[in-house]
Design a protein around this motif. Structure first.
Motif, mmCIF file in Angstrom:
data_model
loop_
_atom_site.group_PDB
_atom_site.id
_atom_site.type_symbol
_atom_site.label_atom_id
_atom_site.label_comp_id
_atom_site.label_asym_id
_atom_site.label_seq_id
_atom_site.Cartn_x
_atom_site.Cartn_y
_atom_site.Cartn_z
ATOM 1 N N GLU A 110 0.607 -1.115 -0.033
ATOM 2 C CA GLU A 110 -0.058 -0.097 -0.102
ATOM 3 C C GLU A 110 0.833 1.089 0.066
ATOM 4 O OE1 GLU A 110 -2.431 -0.550 3.192
ATOM 5 O OE2 GLU A 110 -3.492 -2.235 2.698
ATOM 6 N N ARG A 111 2.088 1.310 0.815
ATOM 7 C CA ARG A 111 2.953 2.230 0.728
ATOM 8 C C ARG A 111 3.397 2.460 -0.671
ATOM 9 N NH1 ARG A 111 5.292 3.929 5.561
ATOM 10 N NH2 ARG A 111 6.772 5.359 4.312
ATOM 11 N N VAL A 112 3.714 1.519 -1.309
ATOM 12 C CA VAL A 112 4.301 1.714 -2.584
ATOM 13 C C VAL A 112 3.187 2.498 -3.706
ATOM 14 C CG1 VAL A 112 5.260 0.498 -4.667
ATOM 15 C CG2 VAL A 112 6.225 -0.064 -2.339
ATOM 16 N N ILE A 113 2.246 1.797 -3.476
ATOM 17 C CA ILE A 113 0.940 2.332 -4.211
ATOM 18 C C ILE A 113 0.742 3.828 -3.958
ATOM 19 C CG2 ILE A 113 -1.503 2.267 -4.746
ATOM 20 C CD1 ILE A 113 -1.355 -0.625 -3.956
ATOM 21 N N ALA A 114 0.835 4.252 -2.766
ATOM 22 C CA ALA A 114 0.825 5.689 -2.330
ATOM 23 C C ALA A 114 2.011 6.500 -2.899
ATOM 24 C CB ALA A 114 0.449 5.764 -0.781
ATOM 25 N N LEU A 115 3.055 5.792 -2.895
ATOM 26 C CA LEU A 115 4.193 6.669 -3.393
ATOM 27 C C LEU A 115 3.940 6.969 -4.759
ATOM 28 C CD1 LEU A 115 7.193 7.591 -2.898
ATOM 29 C CD2 LEU A 115 7.927 5.190 -3.527
ATOM 30 N N LEU A 116 3.530 6.052 -5.644
ATOM 31 C CA LEU A 116 3.227 6.385 -7.149
ATOM 32 C C LEU A 116 2.234 7.486 -7.251
ATOM 33 C CD1 LEU A 116 3.825 4.941 -10.016
ATOM 34 C CD2 LEU A 116 1.444 4.240 -9.590
ATOM 35 N N GLN A 117 1.301 7.173 -6.200
ATOM 36 C CA GLN A 117 0.128 8.491 -6.608
ATOM 37 C C GLN A 117 0.989 9.849 -5.997
ATOM 38 O OE1 GLN A 117 -2.655 6.445 -4.034
ATOM 39 N NE2 GLN A 117 -3.789 5.889 -5.952
ATOM 40 N N ASP A 118 1.596 9.791 -4.927
ATOM 41 C CA ASP A 118 2.004 11.194 -4.233
ATOM 42 C C ASP A 118 3.194 11.825 -5.285
ATOM 43 O OD1 ASP A 118 0.393 10.639 -2.165
ATOM 44 O OD2 ASP A 118 1.737 9.823 -0.829
ATOM 45 N N THR A 119 4.045 10.996 -5.802
ATOM 46 C CA THR A 119 5.063 11.705 -6.497
ATOM 47 C C THR A 119 4.715 11.706 -8.015
ATOM 48 O OG1 THR A 119 5.964 9.098 -6.958
ATOM 49 C CG2 THR A 119 6.805 10.343 -5.009
ATOM 50 N N HIS A 120 3.572 11.256 -8.410
ATOM 51 C CA HIS A 120 3.235 11.108 -9.872
ATOM 52 C C HIS A 120 4.120 10.558 -10.931
ATOM 53 C CE1 HIS A 120 -0.246 13.630 -8.794
ATOM 54 N NE2 HIS A 120 0.682 14.657 -7.989
ATOM 55 N N ALA A 121 4.830 9.411 -10.284
ATOM 56 C CA ALA A 121 5.925 8.918 -11.122
ATOM 57 C C ALA A 121 5.319 7.913 -11.899
ATOM 58 C CB ALA A 121 6.699 8.142 -10.174
ATOM 59 N N ASP A 122 5.935 7.637 -12.982
ATOM 60 C CA ASP A 122 5.649 6.407 -13.869
ATOM 61 C C ASP A 122 5.639 4.869 -13.435
ATOM 62 O OD1 ASP A 122 5.043 8.503 -16.102
ATOM 63 O OD2 ASP A 122 7.326 8.402 -16.175
ATOM 64 N N TYR A 123 6.364 4.908 -12.477
ATOM 65 C CA TYR A 123 6.934 3.581 -11.799
ATOM 66 C C TYR A 123 7.512 3.791 -10.347
ATOM 67 C CZ TYR A 123 9.790 -0.645 -10.962
ATOM 68 O OH TYR A 123 10.375 -1.740 -10.429
ATOM 69 N N ALA A 124 6.848 2.693 -9.462
ATOM 70 C CA ALA A 124 7.309 2.680 -8.204
ATOM 71 C C ALA A 124 7.504 1.408 -7.603
ATOM 72 C CB ALA A 124 6.214 3.401 -7.102
ATOM 73 N N SER A 125 8.604 1.305 -6.809
ATOM 74 C CA SER A 125 8.935 -0.159 -6.199
ATOM 75 C C SER A 125 9.478 -0.020 -4.837
ATOM 76 C CB SER A 125 9.759 -0.800 -7.286
ATOM 77 O OG SER A 125 11.140 -0.425 -7.027
ATOM 78 N N ASN A 126 9.801 -1.164 -4.419
ATOM 79 C CA ASN A 126 10.713 -1.140 -2.956
ATOM 80 C C ASN A 126 11.939 -1.675 -2.899
ATOM 81 O OD1 ASN A 126 9.429 -3.555 -3.425
ATOM 82 N ND2 ASN A 126 8.817 -3.671 -0.958
ATOM 83 N N SER A 127 12.496 -1.940 -4.250
ATOM 84 C CA SER A 127 13.676 -2.553 -4.145
ATOM 85 C C SER A 127 14.977 -1.696 -5.100
ATOM 86 C CB SER A 127 13.354 -3.989 -5.297
ATOM 87 O OG SER A 127 12.433 -3.578 -6.249
ATOM 88 N N MET A 128 14.691 -0.628 -5.281
ATOM 89 C CA MET A 128 15.811 0.550 -5.697
ATOM 90 C C MET A 128 16.115 1.441 -4.845
ATOM 91 S SD MET A 128 14.038 0.427 -9.592
ATOM 92 C CE MET A 128 14.401 2.093 -9.752
#
Length: 261
Positions: A110-128
């Motif tokens: 859920e935090r990774v999903i929120a990160l994508l939304q909050d940053t307006h990034a094209d791609y979000a993960s928790n492994s980089m």
């Protein structure tokens, strides 16, 4: 937005064939992954993306028996298999999880999903970079970018591993939820070898059915208290994963395991 959690799963494995059909407590490892994915807030679909081979019919049946939708596609072209699964359900966003992660944590997802939304990034993960225990990896991105990757990606590695084209594209923006590190990234919670299966079964023997919903923080605390559990599959540590850390263009504030502090 509509969100599909796509879990790639197959019977074949050179190291441990049929690994995801092994029991963890009263359910298969595959069912444990799917059940955890179903607890991710905002998920409209949880789909097992399974190859169209006779050997994988048992995997498809196990997913259906667990109550989940199944999409069948190419065995080797996993990117096309993912794209087909998303087209089948019509979701606007995709979260990728693999079936060898029986401890995938819904809250972290859920935090990774929120990160994508909050940053307006094209791609979000928790492994980089990979600073969570190995076995908590997830990625989320718009379906339209998955379809673009399916049209344009040509390298065999891009087709087999689904997201390298998205992660490496110079004109796409990336975000990463940074894990706690401090040695926790060396914990191995992924199912690939016989020792990994022994580890998961030992955790279920210790916690019982509570292992099915234990958070990553609770599991990390258990591992810190019980180094004998960690030792079961410590010899299978993937050092290449740690050495090949990828840095994202946008990095969130670190995610801490309070229960493991």
């Amino acid at each position: 937005m509509t969100l599909a959690i796509i879990v790639q799963a197959r019977f074949g494995s050179t190291r441990l064939p049929g690994k995801i059909l092994n029991p963890l407590g009263e359910k298969t490892a595959l069912a444990r992954v799917l059940d955890r994915c179903a607890r991710i807030g905002g998920a409209d679909h949880v789909i097992a993306a399974i190859p169209e081979t006779d050997a994988d019919d048992a995997v498809a049946e196990a997913a259906r028996e667990a109550g989940y939708a199944v999409s069948r596609g190419s065995e080797d072209d996993v990117l096309s298999r993912y794209a087909k699964a998303v087209r089948d359900c019509g979701a606007e966003y995709v979260m990728r999880v693999t079936s060898d992660c029986p401890f995938i944590d819904p809250q972290i997802c859920e935090r990774v999903i929120a990160l994508l939304q909050d940053t307006h990034a094209d791609y979000a993960s928790n492994s980089m970079p990979p600073l969570f225990p190995h076995g908590l990896d997830c990625e989320v991105f718009p379906a339209v970018l998955l379809y673009r990757a399916d049209r344009l990606a040509r390298e065999p590695g891009d087709r087999e591993h689904v997201t390298p084209w998205l992660r490496q594209h110079p004109h796409l923006s990336h975000a990463s939820l940074t894990g706690p590190g401090q040695g926790l990234e060396r914990l191995r919670w992924t199912l690939d070898y016989a020792e990994d299966l022994e580890f998961f079964q030992a955790v279920y023997a210790e916690l019982g059915e509570a292992a099915a919903t234990a958070s990553a923080a609770e599991l990390a605390a258990l591992c810190l208290r019980r180094p004998d559990l960690v030792a079961i599959n410590a010899g299978r540590l993937d050092q290449r994963r740690l050495d090949g850390c990828e840095q994202a263009e946008i990095v969130s504030a670190p995610y801490r395991f309070r229960a493991a502090a």
